[in-house]
Design a protein around this motif. Structure first.
Motif, PDB file in Angstrom:
ATOM      1  N   LEU A  15      46.596  69.516  18.588  1.00  8.89           N
ATOM      2  CA  LEU A  15      45.645  69.207  19.652  1.00  8.89           C
ATOM      3  C   LEU A  15      46.324  69.300  21.016  1.00  8.89           C
ATOM      4  CD1 LEU A  15      42.810  68.128  20.480  1.00  8.89           C
ATOM      5  CD2 LEU A  15      43.771  65.816  20.302  1.00  8.89           C
ATOM      6  N   ASN A  16      45.615  69.869  21.974  1.00 13.57           N
ATOM      7  CA  ASN A  16      46.122  69.942  23.346  1.00 13.57           C
ATOM      8  C   ASN A  16      45.858  68.596  24.036  1.00 13.57           C
ATOM      9  OD1 ASN A  16      46.813  70.511  25.962  1.00 13.57           O
ATOM     10  ND2 ASN A  16      45.592  72.368  26.130  1.00 13.57           N
ATOM     11  N   TYR A  17      46.919  67.839  24.295  1.00 16.06           N
ATOM     12  CA  TYR A  17      46.774  66.506  24.876  1.00 16.06           C
ATOM     13  C   TYR A  17      46.797  66.519  26.404  1.00 16.06           C
ATOM     14  CZ  TYR A  17      47.354  64.455  20.237  1.00 16.06           C
ATOM     15  OH  TYR A  17      47.177  64.099  18.918  1.00 16.06           O
ATOM     16  N   GLY A  57      47.806  84.932  17.198  1.00 10.56           N
ATOM     17  CA  GLY A  57      48.633  84.125  16.310  1.00 10.56           C
ATOM     18  C   GLY A  57      48.346  82.646  16.471  1.00 10.56           C
ATOM     19  N   THR A  58      47.099  82.314  16.820  1.00 11.59           N
ATOM     20  CA  THR A  58      46.753  80.920  17.118  1.00 11.59           C
ATOM     21  C   THR A  58      46.406  80.108  15.887  1.00 11.59           C
ATOM     22  OG1 THR A  58      44.448  81.585  17.525  1.00 11.59           O
ATOM     23  CG2 THR A  58      45.914  81.489  19.423  1.00 11.59           C
ATOM     24  N   PRO A  88      43.739  75.569  12.770  1.00  7.52           N
ATOM     25  CA  PRO A  88      42.796  74.493  13.082  1.00  7.52           C
ATOM     26  C   PRO A  88      43.417  73.434  14.000  1.00  7.52           C
ATOM     27  CG  PRO A  88      43.734  74.163  10.912  1.00  7.52           C
ATOM     28  CD  PRO A  88      44.222  75.507  11.369  1.00  7.52           C
ATOM     29  N   VAL A  89      42.546  72.679  14.682  1.00  2.21           N
ATOM     30  CA  VAL A  89      42.997  71.636  15.594  1.00  2.21           C
ATOM     31  C   VAL A  89      43.260  70.364  14.805  1.00  2.21           C
ATOM     32  CG1 VAL A  89      42.415  70.239  17.597  1.00  2.21           C
ATOM     33  CG2 VAL A  89      41.693  72.636  17.498  1.00  2.21           C
ATOM     34  N   THR A  90      44.510  69.903  14.835  1.00  2.00           N
ATOM     35  CA  THR A  90      44.904  68.663  14.170  1.00  2.00           C
ATOM     36  C   THR A  90      45.599  67.777  15.186  1.00  2.00           C
ATOM     37  OG1 THR A  90      47.101  69.442  13.517  1.00  2.00           O
ATOM     38  CG2 THR A  90      45.272  69.979  12.049  1.00  2.00           C
ATOM     39  N   CYS A 105      43.273  72.777  29.490  1.00  2.00           N
ATOM     40  CA  CYS A 105      42.820  71.667  28.652  1.00  2.00           C
ATOM     41  C   CYS A 105      42.275  72.137  27.307  1.00  2.00           C
ATOM     42  CB  CYS A 105      41.736  70.857  29.385  1.00  2.00           C
ATOM     43  SG  CYS A 105      42.360  69.969  30.828  1.00  2.00           S
ATOM     44  N   LEU A 106      42.181  73.446  27.095  1.00  2.00           N
ATOM     45  CA  LEU A 106      41.638  73.979  25.854  1.00  2.00           C
ATOM     46  C   LEU A 106      42.699  74.004  24.760  1.00  2.00           C
ATOM     47  CD1 LEU A 106      39.689  77.037  27.324  1.00  2.00           C
ATOM     48  CD2 LEU A 106      38.714  74.836  26.619  1.00  2.00           C
ATOM     49  N   PRO A 107      42.296  73.859  23.493  1.00  2.00           N
ATOM     50  CA  PRO A 107      43.261  73.968  22.386  1.00  2.00           C
ATOM     51  C   PRO A 107      43.755  75.401  22.249  1.00  2.00           C
ATOM     52  CG  PRO A 107      41.029  73.801  21.539  1.00  2.00           C
ATOM     53  CD  PRO A 107      40.935  73.543  23.008  1.00  2.00           C
ATOM     54  N   THR A 108      45.008  75.560  21.842  1.00  2.00           N
ATOM     55  CA  THR A 108      45.583  76.901  21.708  1.00  2.00           C
ATOM     56  C   THR A 108      45.996  77.216  20.282  1.00  2.00           C
ATOM     57  OG1 THR A 108      47.766  76.020  22.288  1.00  2.00           O
ATOM     58  CG2 THR A 108      46.439  76.900  24.084  1.00  2.00           C
ATOM     59  N   ALA A 109      45.656  76.344  19.351  1.00  2.00           N
ATOM     60  CA  ALA A 109      45.981  76.592  17.946  1.00  2.00           C
ATOM     61  C   ALA A 109      44.791  76.186  17.084  1.00  2.00           C
ATOM     62  CB  ALA A 109      47.222  75.801  17.530  1.00  2.00           C
TER      63      ALA A 109
END
Length: 516
Positions: free
Chosen positions: A461-463, A219-220, A455-457, A449-453
């Motif tokens: 974004l994983n900050y 569901g990412t 598209p990345v916006t 540190c990786l994105p979990t969703a």
């Protein structure tokens, strides 16, 4: 009239004096108390409830079930290495003190500074995550049978009240905490077990074994990461569902060189078993998977949706109350652990000496109790403007703490000759287990540190790398610019006391043991 000291008390004080400190905190915790604090802070009910949605959407039931086993197994390696170190060096400072003792003298102050500040920030960031999560649970629970709509403002208000309650209880010292410790152990063991059994027993229908152990759900985003990358990537993100408190409470624990390491390992092992049992009970009790993962139908908390489906709204509120009580205790003892670390850090000069104070009546570091509460409150303020900013601020919690755990372990791996073992020793397996622990921390640091969703916006974004980077730059920058000139690492405070304030010697220990 001063309390009579036993042989164990004198031995504990003697060992603490060898490490450079005079006994100031009240030492009346036993093994179960020490275990209880770490067990309460790990609080599997807190982690599972607040991260259940994350787990369902980044891999689903199968990744959550098998991921729990993997993470528990690997975390035990970190716990084993930490237990061995705290047995040798039982002080309230924990990781930053260990780093100073284990590193070669010319690097001692630097590693102590680096480890200490990551642990310092991670400490109150964890309290923020726990207690703010508790406020969120209370606000969400209020929506189940009313028209109440949670806002950032009223959630912050609830959060402030929770922090004040934690600080007030910690202000009254260890004796009050001991009773609440027992309550917390009962709630987190019998309470959680009863809750889990009640859910799975009352559930009208149950998921099949295949639906729990083979159901992979991504569901990412749209498309999900499993489309553009691979199911393995989602699985890695999904297995990321804390335990140094036993170390920070070691100066208040009888026979700390044995009870503190056992407290570390017991808390991890018992939490792993209880957590897996609870997780499976919840997964098997899901009535409608699509509705459970849908934020418009699950009250913002999938676990709440499961409870309502199984027990109805009134029954669900009863179980939710148990969870909120568990999370409240978790936040309480997180603040206890914070205050002990900050007290020790101030005692060694890294924080203003104003915080190097133990209340004479309660023998508790009250000033650092309120410092920890204040910092935890400040860290939640970004939630008023942006959930993304709040996530970035609190993301340092897990990485900061695990990096501070890994630093002394890595030092012991690189310079094993500096490590004089205590009663709890891993023997010839020490180096290997330490290496595995360090590699695991490196792995989860990268994963966090990786994105979990997708598209990345800017909103997805994983900050985390930004937050970790800010702490790292600030810590290294302050060291290079000015701290290296005056910070010498842990100070031998026993050398500063007058002869009348004597410290127990080994001869006194032997005499007292013969009397006993």
């Amino acid at each position: 009239m001063p309390e009579a000291k036993t042989a164990v008390d004198i031995r504990d004080e003697s060992r603490l004096a060898q490490l450079g400190y005079k006994q100031e905190l009240k030492r009346d915790w036993k093994l179960m108390h020490n275990f209880g604090v770490s067990f309460s802070i790990i609080s599997v009910i807190t982690g599972i409830t607040t991260l259940f949605s994350y787990g369902l959407n980044t891999g689903g039931p199968s990744v959550m079930a098998f991921g729990w086993i993997i993470v528990s197994f690997m975390t035990f390696f970190v716990g084993l290495s930490m237990a061995e170190i705290v047995s040798a060096i039982p002080t309230s400072g924990g990781p930053y003190f260990w780093a100073a003792i284990l590193a070669p003298q010319k690097y001692s102050a630097f590693f102590s500074w680096l480890t200490g500040w990551f642990n310092f920030v991670g400490q109150f960031a964890v309290t923020t995550g726990i207690s703010f999560g508790c406020a969120g649970l209370i606000a969400t629970a209020a929506t189940i049978k009313t028209d109440f709509v949670p806002t950032a403002g009223n959630t912050i208000g609830i959060y402030a009240a929770i922090l004040v309650s934690h600080a007030l209880v910690n202000t009254f010292g260890v004796h009050v905490l001991r009773y609440l410790n027992v309550t917390s152990i009962i709630l987190h063991s019998l309470g959680v077990a009863s809750l889990a059994i009640a859910v799975v027993a009352k559930a009208p229908t149950h998921q099949t074994g295949a639906e729990v152990f083979q159901h992979f759900y991504d569901g990412t985003g749209n498309p999900g990461w499993s489309v553009r990358a691979s199911p393995a990537y989602v699985a890695i993100c999904g297995i990321l569902l804390r335990f140094d408190a036993s170390a920070h409470l070691s100066e208040e624990t009888h026979r700390a060189d044995w009870n503190a390491p056992i407290g570390v390992l017991m808390s991890i092992g018992v939490s792993a078993i209880f957590g897996f049992f609870l997780l499976l009970c919840l997964l098997f009790s899901i009535q409608d998977f699509a509705a459970t993962v849908d934020p418009t139908q699950n009250y913002g908390q999938p676990v709440f949706k499961i409870f309502v489906d199984v027990f109805g709204e009134s029954g669900a509120l009863g179980l939710i109350s148990i969870i909120i009580l568990c999370v409240w205790h978790c936040g309480l003892f997180s603040l206890t652990s914070n205050s002990r670390m900050m007290f020790a850090f101030s005692r060694d000069g890294a924080l203003p000496r104003f915080f190097d104070h133990v209340d004479k009546r309660f023998r508790s570091p009250i000033r650092t109790v309120w410092l920890a509460a204040f910092l935890a409150f400040c860290l939640a303020l970004p939630s008023l403007g942006s959930s993304v900013a709040f996530s970035a601020a609190t993301s340092i919690a897990t990485i900061g703490l695990y990096l501070s755990y890994a630093m002394p372990i890595l030092i012991a791996v690189i310079w094993p000759s500096n490590f004089a073992k205590g009663p709890f020793s891993l023997g010839k397996f020490s180096w290997f287990i330490g290496l595995i622990a360090c590699l695991w921390v490196l792995f989860i640091t990268v994963v966090f540190c990786l994105p979990t969703a997708n598209p990345v916006t800017e909103q997805t974004l994983n900050y985390t790398p930004v937050a970790v980077g800010i702490v790292l730059v600030a810590t290294l920058g302050s060291w290079v610019l000015w701290a290296h000139r005056w910070f010498k690492g842990p100070m031998r405070q026993v050398d500063l006391y007058a002869p009348s304030e004597s410290i127990p010697t080994e001869d006194q220990v032997v005499v007292e043991e013969k009397k006993a």
